[in-house]
Design an enzyme around this catalytic site. Sequence first.
Site: not given
Ligand code: HPA
Length: 283
Positions: A37, A68, A90, A92-93, A120, A218-219, A242, A254
Amino acid sequence: MAEGVASTSLYERAEHAARTIRARLTTEPRIAIVLGSGLGGFADDFEEPVRIPYNEIPGFPRSTVEGHTGRLVAGKVDSVPVLAMQGRVHFYEGYSLEEVTFPIRTFKLLGLKTLILTNAAGGINVQLTQGALMVISDHVNLMGDNPLRGPNDDRFGPRFPDMSTVYSPALQELVVEEAKAIGAEVRRGIYGGLSGPSYETPAEIHLLRNLGADAVGMSTVPEAIVARHMDLEVLGISCITNMAAGISDEPIDHAEVMATGDRVRGTFTELLRGVVARINSRV
Ligand code: HPA
């Protein structure tokens, strides 16, 4: 039988995808890069680019998330041929982990040797600040699933693959050296992979910290497992976009994740260019 139907084996479907890609390539890359990302811009600077949208590759899943872009970009980085995924799908999709990792299966059959996974991630270890880069030294799979679940095809790898060394120590070292050379700060850390799509609660991050995770995302984990199943050499780099929930008081958004990716683009690009050159020049 018609091509692409569900009854063909995973191996045959990956072969079909690999043939389709090979027919369009003008180089024989050994290094594949998955751009996470906000990091997809890296492939915009390739020399002699060949762009192949995922929807033109049989069996490739299509990304549904903003930020993406879904295409393969083959090209050269300082004369070294590489193949990059600009965007990934991902768990989650709604895709299965077999679908999520299908491009990695294809890369193996295309003859790729080294896989660079980027993502990310949220920072849990307070030594990782927003915009920092982390070399993944190991992961914790907390996705509640495993991409190797189901019948095993021995042509890819063994039923019970060893995961003692998922992320190549030599490649980790190479990143640390390149970072030193360009004056960028990177640290090694453990990546906790969750399914998402909701970000974590502070209690979950507390738990993850106690489990030893330095960053969360998440990847990456499914792709790394599948790559090691097939004996690809794996490197993982997280961009800390973050601080994870509860580590800072700020809500996670996001748009901020994407913006941080964009902000570190210069350093990330420089580091990755250097890493590609170093991988290529190894004896
Ligand atoms: N948590 C999960 N996935 C992420 C985060 C997060 O804080 N930041 C970027 N991808």
